[in-house]
Every structure is written in structure tokens, then in C-alpha cells.
Design an enzyme around this catalytic site. Structure first.
Site, PDB file in Angstrom:
ATOM      1  NE  ARG A  14      25.240  55.520  45.353  1.00  0.00           N
ATOM      2  CZ  ARG A  14      24.772  56.362  44.435  1.00  0.00           C
ATOM      3  NH1 ARG A  14      23.686  57.050  44.654  1.00  0.00           N
ATOM      4  NH2 ARG A  14      25.402  56.518  43.302  1.00  0.00           N
ATOM      5  NE  ARG A  63      21.876  61.867  48.165  1.00  0.00           N
ATOM      6  CZ  ARG A  63      21.726  62.062  46.852  1.00  0.00           C
ATOM      7  NH1 ARG A  63      21.534  63.273  46.401  1.00  0.00           N
ATOM      8  NH2 ARG A  63      21.759  61.057  46.010  1.00  0.00           N
ATOM      9  NE  ARG A  88      25.799  66.021  51.446  1.00  0.00           N
ATOM     10  CZ  ARG A  88      24.805  66.155  50.586  1.00  0.00           C
ATOM     11  NH1 ARG A  88      24.833  65.502  49.445  1.00  0.00           N
ATOM     12  NH2 ARG A  88      23.768  66.900  50.867  1.00  0.00           N
ATOM     13  CG  ASP A 105      31.063  58.261  43.302  1.00  0.00           C
ATOM     14  OD1 ASP A 105      29.918  58.257  43.784  1.00  0.00           O
ATOM     15  OD2 ASP A 105      31.282  58.307  42.084  1.00  0.00           O
ATOM     16  CE1 TYR A 134      27.671  59.328  35.610  1.00  0.00           C
ATOM     17  CE2 TYR A 134      28.464  57.064  35.543  1.00  0.00           C
ATOM     18  CZ  TYR A 134      27.490  57.979  35.890  1.00  0.00           C
ATOM     19  OH  TYR A 134      26.346  57.561  36.495  1.00  0.00           O
TER      20      TYR A 134
HETATM   21  O1  CP3 Z   1      26.939  51.682  48.465  1.00  0.00           O
HETATM   22  C1  CP3 Z   1      27.471  52.461  49.282  1.00  0.00           C
HETATM   23  O2  CP3 Z   1      26.934  52.825  50.356  1.00  0.00           O
HETATM   24  C2  CP3 Z   1      28.891  52.899  49.006  1.00  0.00           C
HETATM   25  C3  CP3 Z   1      29.040  54.192  48.427  1.00  0.00           C
HETATM   26  C4  CP3 Z   1      28.794  54.429  46.955  1.00  0.00           C
HETATM   27  C5  CP3 Z   1      28.487  55.715  46.478  1.00  0.00           C
HETATM   28  N1  CP3 Z   1      28.493  55.707  45.123  1.00  0.00           N
HETATM   29  C6  CP3 Z   1      28.240  56.894  47.328  1.00  0.00           C
HETATM   30  C7  CP3 Z   1      27.562  58.057  46.757  1.00  0.00           C
HETATM   31  C8  CP3 Z   1      28.905  53.602  45.836  1.00  0.00           C
HETATM   32  C9  CP3 Z   1      29.159  52.103  45.773  1.00  0.00           C
HETATM   33  C10 CP3 Z   1      28.726  54.417  44.684  1.00  0.00           C
HETATM   34  C11 CP3 Z   1      28.829  53.918  43.311  1.00  0.00           C
HETATM   35  C12 CP3 Z   1      28.435  54.790  42.191  1.00  0.00           C
HETATM   36  N2  CP3 Z   1      28.653  56.119  42.026  1.00  0.00           N
HETATM   37  C13 CP3 Z   1      27.833  54.312  41.008  1.00  0.00           C
HETATM   38  C14 CP3 Z   1      27.524  52.880  40.710  1.00  0.00           C
HETATM   39  C15 CP3 Z   1      26.367  52.379  41.466  1.00  0.00           C
HETATM   40  C16 CP3 Z   1      25.072  52.959  41.083  1.00  0.00           C
HETATM   41  O3  CP3 Z   1      24.399  53.537  41.966  1.00  0.00           O
HETATM   42  O4  CP3 Z   1      24.686  52.769  39.917  1.00  0.00           O
HETATM   43  C17 CP3 Z   1      27.636  55.414  40.142  1.00  0.00           C
HETATM   44  C18 CP3 Z   1      26.989  55.392  38.781  1.00  0.00           C
HETATM   45  C19 CP3 Z   1      28.181  56.554  40.809  1.00  0.00           C
HETATM   46  C20 CP3 Z   1      28.280  57.921  40.264  1.00  0.00           C
HETATM   47  C21 CP3 Z   1      27.535  58.854  41.117  1.00  0.00           C
HETATM   48  N3  CP3 Z   1      27.946  59.274  42.370  1.00  0.00           N
HETATM   49  C22 CP3 Z   1      26.293  59.458  40.844  1.00  0.00           C
HETATM   50  C23 CP3 Z   1      25.484  59.240  39.581  1.00  0.00           C
HETATM   51  C24 CP3 Z   1      25.985  60.253  41.959  1.00  0.00           C
HETATM   52  C25 CP3 Z   1      24.809  61.162  42.142  1.00  0.00           C
HETATM   53  C26 CP3 Z   1      23.642  60.334  42.470  1.00  0.00           C
HETATM   54  C27 CP3 Z   1      22.582  61.089  43.234  1.00  0.00           C
HETATM   55  O5  CP3 Z   1      21.701  60.374  43.703  1.00  0.00           O
HETATM   56  O6  CP3 Z   1      22.651  62.310  43.358  1.00  0.00           O
HETATM   57  C28 CP3 Z   1      26.999  60.081  42.906  1.00  0.00           C
HETATM   58  C29 CP3 Z   1      27.068  60.689  44.247  1.00  0.00           C
HETATM   59  C30 CP3 Z   1      27.019  59.744  45.411  1.00  0.00           C
HETATM   60  N4  CP3 Z   1      27.801  58.651  45.547  1.00  0.00           N
HETATM   61  C31 CP3 Z   1      26.217  59.883  46.570  1.00  0.00           C
HETATM   62  C32 CP3 Z   1      26.569  58.837  47.428  1.00  0.00           C
HETATM   63  C33 CP3 Z   1      26.042  58.576  48.815  1.00  0.00           C
HETATM   64  C34 CP3 Z   1      25.249  61.018  46.844  1.00  0.00           C
HETATM   65  C35 CP3 Z   1      26.064  62.239  47.051  1.00  0.00           C
HETATM   66  C36 CP3 Z   1      25.553  63.132  48.124  1.00  0.00           C
HETATM   67  O7  CP3 Z   1      25.797  62.867  49.315  1.00  0.00           O
HETATM   68  O8  CP3 Z   1      24.924  64.130  47.755  1.00  0.00           O
END
Ligand code: CP3
Length: 357
Positions: free
Chosen positions: A27, A31, A40, A77, A154
Site C-alpha cells: 500500500r 492515503r 483520488r 485493487d 468478499y
Molecule cells: O500496495 C499498493 O500500493 C498497491 C495498491 C493496492 C490497493 N489495494 C490499493 C487500495 C493493493 C495491492 C491492494 C490490495 C488489496 N485490496 C487487498 C489485499 C492486501 C491487503 O491489504 O490485505 C485487499 C484485501 C483489498 C480490498 C480492499 N481495497 C479493501 C479492504 C479496501 C479498503 C481498505 C481501507 O483501508 O479503506 C480497499 C481500498 C483500497 N485499495 C485503497 C487503496 C489505496 C484505499 C481506498 C481509498 O483511496 O480510499
């Protein structure tokens, strides 16, 4: 074929000598960076950001402008696959991902379409090639996907979950339908990752975020078996180089030997694992990635540096370690602390690679 200016990450993944331990952060584009929040906002919402190759490229590069990361990770994602299958993914502010449709029966599984990656997920492939072009050989690009089990949770729950009651009930009550779903997802993930590799991804990571909620028996049958199947189907050489595969099961510390036997190149570790003990268990077979507790980034620069030093010392001398957090960075971390983290890894690791590179 571009020559890579910094291939430390790819070298460490295959245990080749390096001058210092490579580092990136799960990640890393997210944010905690004000410039990410601005982009974003420009995109409108999170999925529009993922679906714009130019903006996805922009946020991928943002952490690399600030820090000396040794790898870039595609901005996307894991839920793009269920989204492309028509499950109606949306993100409600502050609540995480949600699906309009849920999978609850064998019929629901049968109705899920087989994906045509270029047609259904072409925007991800465009992001990969755009990022590769813009990186211009500075560092390697990591592609990724969710594991079939994690994607299935999911799709069945319809959102994140604390107890996974629907996904687990589905697994126990309808194991055949569950296997059908996981098999469909494994095919989709294999094609998706191979398409990312063809578009320019130089390593791939499979995120099995929820494998760790299973029993040992269920983990082998419902999560690891499908990741093995994916690994067996992946393109392992591209542009004249090996394409390493990283498997990351959060809370998978009990099963490191099983994971290492999957034919992956690297096993991702969360912070509950002692990395020295993990090296003794599986370090002959695979490289290790991890595993600092992300919440240490809330602590003082001195504490961060000390914790980095401890993990490096626990791993010990030689290659085969990619430094990372044990899970993704959290949104409210001070970006200056990330600089301390990355610089500490590079500075403090040199002593463990002397005479080796
Ligand atoms: O690592 C990176 O920088 C690459 C981008 C990346 C994102 N999601 C961006 C993202 C990667 C590799 C993921 C993987 C992902 N997404 C996983 C597996 C890894 C982990 O963290 O366990 C999972 C379970 C998801 C599903 C997902 N997407 C969730 C549960 C959420 C919400 C999480 C939160 O903190 O609110 C997301 C959204 C998401 N994916 C964000 C980002 C930067 C935040 C969204 C935003 O900008 O508001």
C-alpha cells in the site's frame, strides 16, 4: 528490452547477492500521502482512479518520488476480478468495499462469467504498460492479484467481514460449489497475472489476506491448493528474466513449509513471525519478504530505526530478504516516518551484504 538500473529487488527474490536489502511497502501508494488524496479527488472516487491508466500510473509513481523504494507496485485493487465478473463493486466512504450482488448458491457460481482479460480488465493492462514506460527502467514493477479464497470471501460476504460466517458456512455446507468457485477464480487469476506479465510486470504477488482465518486443514484445501495451481500456470520467464512469484498469506506463520513447497520464489511474512526462525525453516528453499509491524510507523524515528535494525539482525547476513511491512501501511502515518524507514533499511543493511555483492 530495457535494462534495469536497480534490480536489487529481483536479485534478492532469487537469493542472488545484493549491496543492500531492497525495500518496498504494501500500500505504498495510498492515503497517507497528500498527493495521493489529491489525485483520488481528481479521479472522483477510488475505482475511477483504478480505471484511469494515467492516474493509476501517477499514484504508482508518487511514493517513488519521495522515497528510494526498490520496487513499484501496480496501483489497482484485488477486487477488480469480481468487479469484472459483474458483482457490482462499490466503495462507500469509510466502510471499505461492497458488492451489489453476493454469491450464495451453486447456481450463483455457475452464472459467473469466464473472464476475457484484455476485454474485461484491459484498463489494468494499460496501467501496467503505462507505468513500465514511465518507470523507464528505474526499478522493477510488481503486478498482483488476490488469492481465490480471499476473493471468494468478499464475493460471498458482499463486503469485508469479522467472522466470515457466510464464506465459512458456504465452504462447510456446499464444498462442491465452493471448489467450483475457487477453480473459476484460479483460472481468472492465472490469466490475469499472465496478462500483467505480458504487459510488463516483472514480479507478481498473490495477496491471501484472509487465508489465516482458516483451520490448517481448510487452508490447504481451500486456499493453498488454488494458489499452487496458479503458480503452476504462471509465465515464469519474460524479457529474458525470471519472473518471481511472492505468496503472502496473512497469519500464515503456522504453514510456512507448506507455502514454501508451492513452487513460489518468495514467502511474504506478517509481523507475528520471527523472521530468523522463518529463515531457519524455509530459507533454503525460498526468499522472505517482510515483516515489520506497520504500526511502528506511528512511533518515533529512533524506534523505527531500532526495529528495522532488529529485523535485519534477526534475518542475518546474506541475500534472500526483501524488506517490507507485515501488512499495508495505514492511512494516518506521517510520510516523514516512511523516509526514516526506507533510509534505515538501506543504511543498516549494508553490513550484512559486505563481501557478498
Ligand atoms: O500496495 C499498493 O500500493 C498497491 C495498491 C493496492 C490497493 N489495494 C490499493 C487500495 C493493493 C495491492 C491492494 C490490495 C488489496 N485490496 C487487498 C489485499 C492486501 C491487503 O491489504 O490485505 C485487499 C484485501 C483489498 C480490498 C480492499 N481495497 C479493501 C479492504 C479496501 C479498503 C481498505 C481501507 O483501508 O479503506 C480497499 C481500498 C483500497 N485499495 C485503497 C487503496 C489505496 C484505499 C481506498 C481509498 O483511496 O480510499
Amino acid at each position: 528490452m530495457t535494462t534495469l538500473k536497480n534490480d536489487r529487488f529481483l536479485r534478492a527474490l532469487t537469493g542472488q547477492p545484493v549491496d543492500m536489502t531492497p525495500v518496498w511497502m504494501m500500500r505504498q501508494a495510498g492515503r497517507y500521502l497528500p498527493e495521493y488524496r489529491a489525485t483520488r479527488k481528481q479521479a472522483g472516487d477510488f475505482m475511477s482512479l483504478c480505471k484511469s491508466p494515467e492516474l493509476a500510473c501517477e499514484v504508482t509513481l508518487q511514493p517513488l518520488r519521495r522515497y528510494a523504494m526498490d520496487a513499484a507496485i501496480l496501483f489497482s485493487d484485488i477486487l477488480t476480478i469480481p468487479d469484472a465478473m459483474g458483482q457490482g463493486l462499490y466503495f462507500s466512504e469509510g466502510e471499505g468495499p461492497r458488492f451489489r450482488k453476493v454469491v450464495r448458491s451453486e447456481q450463483d457460481v455457475e452464472q459467473l462469467p469466464e473472464l476475457d482479460t484484455p476485454r474485461d480488465l484491459g484498463y489494468v493492462l494499460d496501467a501496467v504498460s503505462t507505468i513500465r514506460r514511465e518507470l523507464n527502467g528505474s526499478v522493477p514493477l510488481i503486478g498482483f492479484s488476490g488469492s481465490p479464497w480471499t476473493l471468494a470471501t468478499y464475493m460471498i460476504e458482499g463486503s469485508g467481514s469479522k467472522d466470515f460466517r457466510h464464506a465459512k458456512a458456504f465452504m462447510f455446507n456446499q464444498p462442491q460449489a465452493m471448489h467450483l468457485l475457487l477453480d473459476k477464480l484460479a483460472r481468472a487469476v492465472t490469466n490475469y497475472l499472465n496478462a500483467q506479465i505480458a504487459a510488463g510486470a516483472q514480479a507478481v504477488q498473490i495477496f491471501d489476506t484472509w487465508g489465516g482465518v482458516l483451520s490448517t486443514h481448510a487452508y490447504r484445501e481451500f486456499s493453498l491448493a488454488y494458489m499452487k495451481k496458479i503458480v503452476a500456470g504462471l509465465t515464469r520467464e519474460s524479457e529474458g528474466r525470471h519472473v518471481p512469484v511472492i505468496l503472502f498469506t496473512k497469519n500464515g506463520g503456522l504453514w510456512l513449509e507448506d507455502i514454501a513447497a508451492s513452487a513460489c520464489d518468495c514467502v511474504g511474512l506478517d509481523w507475528t513471525v520471527d523472521i530468523g526462525a522463518a529463515r531457519a525453516r524455509i530459507g533454503e528453499q525460498v526468499s522472505l519478504q517482510g515483516n515489520m509491524d506497520p504500526s511502528i510507523l506511528y512511533a518515533s524515528p529512533a524506534s523505527i530505526r531500532e526495529e528495522v535494525g532488529r529485523i535485519l539482525r534477526d534475518f542475518g547476513p546474506g541475500s534472500g530478504h526483501v524488506f517490507n511491512l507485515g501488512h499495508g501501511i495505514t492511512p494516518d502515518v506521517d510520510p516523514d516516518n516512511v523516509a526514516v524507514f526506507v533510509e534505515s533499511v538501506h543504511e543498516l543493511s549494508r553490513q550484512y551484504h559486505q563481501g557478498q555483492a
